[in-house]
Design a protein around this motif. Structure first.
Motif, PDB file in Angstrom:
ATOM      1  N   GLY A  81       0.810  -1.212   0.000  1.00  0.00           N
ATOM      2  CA  GLY A  81       0.000   0.000   0.000  1.00  0.00           C
ATOM      3  C   GLY A  81       0.845   1.265   0.000  1.00  0.00           C
ATOM      4  O   GLY A  81       1.894   1.339   0.639  1.00  0.00           O
ATOM      5  N   LEU A  82       0.372   2.279  -0.737  1.00  0.00           N
ATOM      6  CA  LEU A  82       1.066   3.565  -0.827  1.00  0.00           C
ATOM      7  C   LEU A  82       0.357   4.601   0.035  1.00  0.00           C
ATOM      8  O   LEU A  82      -0.873   4.676   0.039  1.00  0.00           O
ATOM      9  N   SER A  83       1.126   5.398   0.727  1.00  0.00           N
ATOM     10  CA  SER A  83       0.561   6.487   1.512  1.00  0.00           C
ATOM     11  C   SER A  83       0.221   7.662   0.593  1.00  0.00           C
ATOM     12  O   SER A  83       0.744   7.759  -0.528  1.00  0.00           O
ATOM     13  N   PRO A  84      -0.649   8.577   1.030  1.00  0.00           N
ATOM     14  CA  PRO A  84      -0.936   9.765   0.209  1.00  0.00           C
ATOM     15  C   PRO A  84       0.332  10.551  -0.144  1.00  0.00           C
ATOM     16  O   PRO A  84       0.452  11.069  -1.262  1.00  0.00           O
ATOM     17  N   GLU A  85       1.278  10.604   0.798  1.00  0.00           N
ATOM     18  CA  GLU A  85       2.536  11.314   0.536  1.00  0.00           C
ATOM     19  C   GLU A  85       3.297  10.657  -0.615  1.00  0.00           C
ATOM     20  O   GLU A  85       3.857  11.351  -1.484  1.00  0.00           O
ATOM     21  N   MET A  86       3.323   9.327  -0.642  1.00  0.00           N
ATOM     22  CA  MET A  86       4.007   8.624  -1.729  1.00  0.00           C
ATOM     23  C   MET A  86       3.307   8.878  -3.056  1.00  0.00           C
ATOM     24  O   MET A  86       3.969   9.087  -4.087  1.00  0.00           O
ATOM     25  N   ARG A  87       1.995   8.855  -3.045  1.00  0.00           N
ATOM     26  CA  ARG A  87       1.262   9.072  -4.295  1.00  0.00           C
ATOM     27  C   ARG A  87       1.508  10.485  -4.831  1.00  0.00           C
ATOM     28  O   ARG A  87       1.639  10.686  -6.046  1.00  0.00           O
ATOM     29  N   ARG A  88       1.566  11.468  -3.937  1.00  0.00           N
ATOM     30  CA  ARG A  88       1.841  12.845  -4.379  1.00  0.00           C
ATOM     31  C   ARG A  88       3.223  12.936  -5.007  1.00  0.00           C
ATOM     32  O   ARG A  88       3.409  13.594  -6.043  1.00  0.00           O
ATOM     33  N   TYR A  89       4.198  12.278  -4.379  1.00  0.00           N
ATOM     34  CA  TYR A  89       5.557  12.314  -4.919  1.00  0.00           C
ATOM     35  C   TYR A  89       5.599  11.649  -6.296  1.00  0.00           C
ATOM     36  O   TYR A  89       6.154  12.200  -7.255  1.00  0.00           O
ATOM     37  N   LEU A  90       4.981  10.481  -6.416  1.00  0.00           N
ATOM     38  CA  LEU A  90       5.043   9.740  -7.669  1.00  0.00           C
ATOM     39  C   LEU A  90       4.292  10.441  -8.800  1.00  0.00           C
ATOM     40  O   LEU A  90       4.660  10.304  -9.967  1.00  0.00           O
ATOM     41  N   ALA A  91       3.275  11.192  -8.451  1.00  0.00           N
ATOM     42  CA  ALA A  91       2.512  11.902  -9.487  1.00  0.00           C
ATOM     43  C   ALA A  91       3.372  12.923 -10.226  1.00  0.00           C
ATOM     44  O   ALA A  91       3.065  13.290 -11.371  1.00  0.00           O
ATOM     45  N   HIS A  92       4.451  13.369  -9.592  1.00  0.00           N
ATOM     46  CA  HIS A  92       5.312  14.386 -10.204  1.00  0.00           C
ATOM     47  C   HIS A  92       6.575  13.776 -10.822  1.00  0.00           C
ATOM     48  O   HIS A  92       7.468  14.515 -11.258  1.00  0.00           O
ATOM     49  N   VAL A  93       6.681  12.453 -10.851  1.00  0.00           N
ATOM     50  CA  VAL A  93       7.864  11.802 -11.440  1.00  0.00           C
ATOM     51  C   VAL A  93       7.616  11.598 -12.941  1.00  0.00           C
ATOM     52  O   VAL A  93       6.884  10.698 -13.336  1.00  0.00           O
ATOM     53  N   ALA A  94       8.209  12.443 -13.759  1.00  0.00           N
ATOM     54  CA  ALA A  94       8.110  12.357 -15.229  1.00  0.00           C
ATOM     55  C   ALA A  94       6.710  11.953 -15.674  1.00  0.00           C
ATOM     56  O   ALA A  94       6.518  10.939 -16.354  1.00  0.00           O
ATOM     57  N   PRO A  95       5.684  12.750 -15.346  1.00  0.00           N
ATOM     58  CA  PRO A  95       4.292  12.320 -15.560  1.00  0.00           C
ATOM     59  C   PRO A  95       3.919  12.049 -17.011  1.00  0.00           C
ATOM     60  O   PRO A  95       3.014  11.263 -17.277  1.00  0.00           O
ATOM     61  N   GLN A  96       4.598  12.662 -17.970  1.00  0.00           N
ATOM     62  CA  GLN A  96       4.243  12.478 -19.379  1.00  0.00           C
ATOM     63  C   GLN A  96       5.072  11.388 -20.059  1.00  0.00           C
ATOM     64  O   GLN A  96       4.870  11.117 -21.241  1.00  0.00           O
ATOM     65  N   ALA A  97       5.977  10.771 -19.324  1.00  0.00           N
ATOM     66  CA  ALA A  97       6.897   9.808 -19.927  1.00  0.00           C
ATOM     67  C   ALA A  97       6.315   8.398 -19.899  1.00  0.00           C
ATOM     68  O   ALA A  97       5.268   8.137 -19.291  1.00  0.00           O
ATOM     69  N   SER A  98       7.015   7.456 -20.529  1.00  0.00           N
ATOM     70  CA  SER A  98       6.607   6.057 -20.518  1.00  0.00           C
ATOM     71  C   SER A  98       6.883   5.463 -19.128  1.00  0.00           C
ATOM     72  O   SER A  98       7.659   6.022 -18.343  1.00  0.00           O
ATOM     73  N   PRO A  99       6.249   4.318 -18.808  1.00  0.00           N
ATOM     74  CA  PRO A  99       6.486   3.706 -17.490  1.00  0.00           C
ATOM     75  C   PRO A  99       7.962   3.445 -17.201  1.00  0.00           C
ATOM     76  O   PRO A  99       8.433   3.706 -16.087  1.00  0.00           O
ATOM     77  N   GLN A 100       8.724   2.938 -18.183  1.00  0.00           N
ATOM     78  CA  GLN A 100      10.137   2.665 -17.929  1.00  0.00           C
ATOM     79  C   GLN A 100      10.935   3.951 -17.757  1.00  0.00           C
ATOM     80  O   GLN A 100      11.873   4.004 -16.956  1.00  0.00           O
ATOM     81  N   GLN A 101      10.575   4.984 -18.476  1.00  0.00           N
ATOM     82  CA  GLN A 101      11.234   6.277 -18.284  1.00  0.00           C
ATOM     83  C   GLN A 101      10.900   6.846 -16.908  1.00  0.00           C
ATOM     84  O   GLN A 101      11.750   7.451 -16.247  1.00  0.00           O
ATOM     85  N   ARG A 102       9.670   6.644 -16.481  1.00  0.00           N
ATOM     86  CA  ARG A 102       9.285   7.107 -15.143  1.00  0.00           C
ATOM     87  C   ARG A 102      10.055   6.339 -14.070  1.00  0.00           C
ATOM     88  O   ARG A 102      10.479   6.921 -13.067  1.00  0.00           O
ATOM     89  N   LEU A 103      10.217   5.022 -14.288  1.00  0.00           N
ATOM     90  CA  LEU A 103      10.993   4.241 -13.327  1.00  0.00           C
ATOM     91  C   LEU A 103      12.435   4.732 -13.281  1.00  0.00           C
ATOM     92  O   LEU A 103      13.017   4.869 -12.190  1.00  0.00           O
TER      93      LEU A 103
END
Length: 432
Positions: A81-103
């Motif tokens: 499970g992800l916390s709201p804080e984690m979800r907020r952080y991940l939402a800003h990780v290369a949001p327009q890129a492909s999944p592997q680019q985001r990783l």
């Protein structure tokens, strides 16, 4: 995962996988088959076959508590499970890129210390707990990375690395065997390994993909053992029982339950748990060693000797156990013993670069310079780990100049031997 070996202490096996040498034997089919055939005649005092174990009674906890522990009392940790804080952080990780680019961007953010995790051996946490506390062991770190990678849309799974066994004391009553786990993400570009310490990761080890169910069982087992070591026996049982609910056919988990019963002096339940482990895996040396100690405490010396011989038989045919003994001898300056154990290990399996590297060092200490150089070259050519190759090349260069590190052969030299895991923040996370 944790499970206990032969030192007079109960053994446990943990999947949190400490950032230190952790060893699990490579599976060599021929040796395993031969051992199974020869075992029938290796003990001088045959014993009667054990009575069938009462699995329901062992899983009920009645030996420890006045009444059975109900299934509804078992833990249900939100492991991924992800916390709201984690979800907020991940939402800003290369949001327009492909999944592997985001990783890739996520891993770069970790390198840049956008978020951190400090290694702590006794902290098996959920994904959100690891992110919040910024500490964890290899299991905790991998749980967090799998959860975050999947949130980004990338393929990610748990990967068990069959590293050779290392036995280490964590406390006065426990002798611990470690294994290792990391994350793998696959895409058309290739296979990316995400590890707490990628410098020490070695592709030569046998590996296999774990289902989430298998990884979760190891998580619950780790937590149970940590709680046991903290003296929280009720919760320890609940977590170990949960692990067995998920993986009732896992011999390691039964050996860990036996360690809990033994710690609480419930020797009948401990015996049955170890026997159940052996029914599931007849070569389980940890269960054998724990049975030996259990029977010796009860003055059942014929049984103790029987299981001691069985455990010895399997260990001495395990090349990585012999390598471990050789490394200890080398670090204590006993180079002749180190050479003897390494020769036995290489007779069993000669294609591991670590064996040749340590033999090269040992030959050098004994003044056998031609043999030393040959083993260094063998180590270099067998290694497909760039980090190990750099170490080996440096040693070869030093040999050409007339030295291999320390000026005094009598000094202990743990730093000479690759595969040691330093404790500290995770680093060098992703590699294609």
């Amino acid at each position: 995962m944790k499970t206990p070996e032969n030192s007079g202490l109960p053994e446990i096996k943990r999947s949190h996988f400490a950032n230190r040498p952790r060893f699990q034997p490579r599976r060599i089919a021929a040796c395993t088959a031969i051992a199974a055939v020869l075992l029938a005649g290796c003990a001088s005092n045959p014993v009667d076959p054990p009575a069938p174990t009462d699995v329901g009674w062992l899983l009920s906890g009645q030996a420890l508590f006045e009444q059975p522990v109900p299934r509804m009392a078992l833990p249900e940790d939100d492991i991924l499970g992800l916390s709201p804080e984690m979800r907020r952080y991940l939402a800003h990780v290369a949001p327009q890129a492909s999944p592997q680019q985001r990783l890739a961007a996520l891993l770069q953010g970790f390198e840049n210390r956008d978020f951190t995790v400090q290694y702590q051996a006794d902290q098996t946490l959920t994904a959100s707990g690891t992110y919040r506390e910024q500490v964890g062991n290899c299991m905790a770190f991998t749980v967090m990375m799998v959860a975050m990678a999947r949130e980004l849309g990338a393929d990610a799974y748990f990967n068990q690395v069959e590293v050779p066994p290392v036995w280490g004391h964590e406390e006065s009553q426990t002798f611990v065997v470690y294994r290792h786990i990391n994350m793998v993400s696959e895409s058309p570009r290739g296979r990316r390994v995400v590890d707490f310490n990628l410098e020490a990761y070695d592709p030569i080890y046998d590996q296999r993909k774990l289902s989430d169910n298998e990884a979760f069982a190891q998580y619950y087992s780790n937590r149970g053992l940590e709680l046991m070591q903290q003296g929280q026996m009720v919760d320890a049982f609940r977590y170990l029982r949960k692990a067995l609910d998920l993986r009732p056919g896992d011999a390691d988990l039964w050996a860990n339950l036996g360690a809990l019963y033994s710690r609480n002096r419930e020797f009948t339940a401990a015996e049955q748990s170890y026997l159940q482990a052996l029914q599931l895996k007849s070569s389980h040396t940890i269960a054998m060693s724990n049975l030996e100690r259990l029977y010796r405490k009860q003055s059942k010396f014929d049984l103790a000797d029987h299981y001691a011989e069985k455990a010895r038989f399997h260990r001495e045919r395990n090349p990585y156990y012999l390598y471990y003994q050789a490394r200890n001898a080398y670090e204590h300056g006993d180079y002749k013993s180190a050479k003897k154990q390494l020769k036995r290990a290489m007779w069993q399996y000669e294609d591991d670069h670590r064996f040749h590297f340590l033999m090269g060092l040992t030959n050098y200490r004994l003044g056998e310079f031609v043999d030393s150089k040959e083993h260094f070259f063998q180590a270099f050519h067998l290694a497909d780990n760039a980090s190990a190759q750099r170490v080996y090349m440096k040693k070869l260069e030093l040999m050409e100049m007339g030295g291999v590190g320390e000026s005094s052969p009598s000094r202990r030299t743990p730093g000479d031997i690759p595969g040691r895991y330093s404790v500290g923040p995770a680093s060098l996370l992703g590699r294609w």
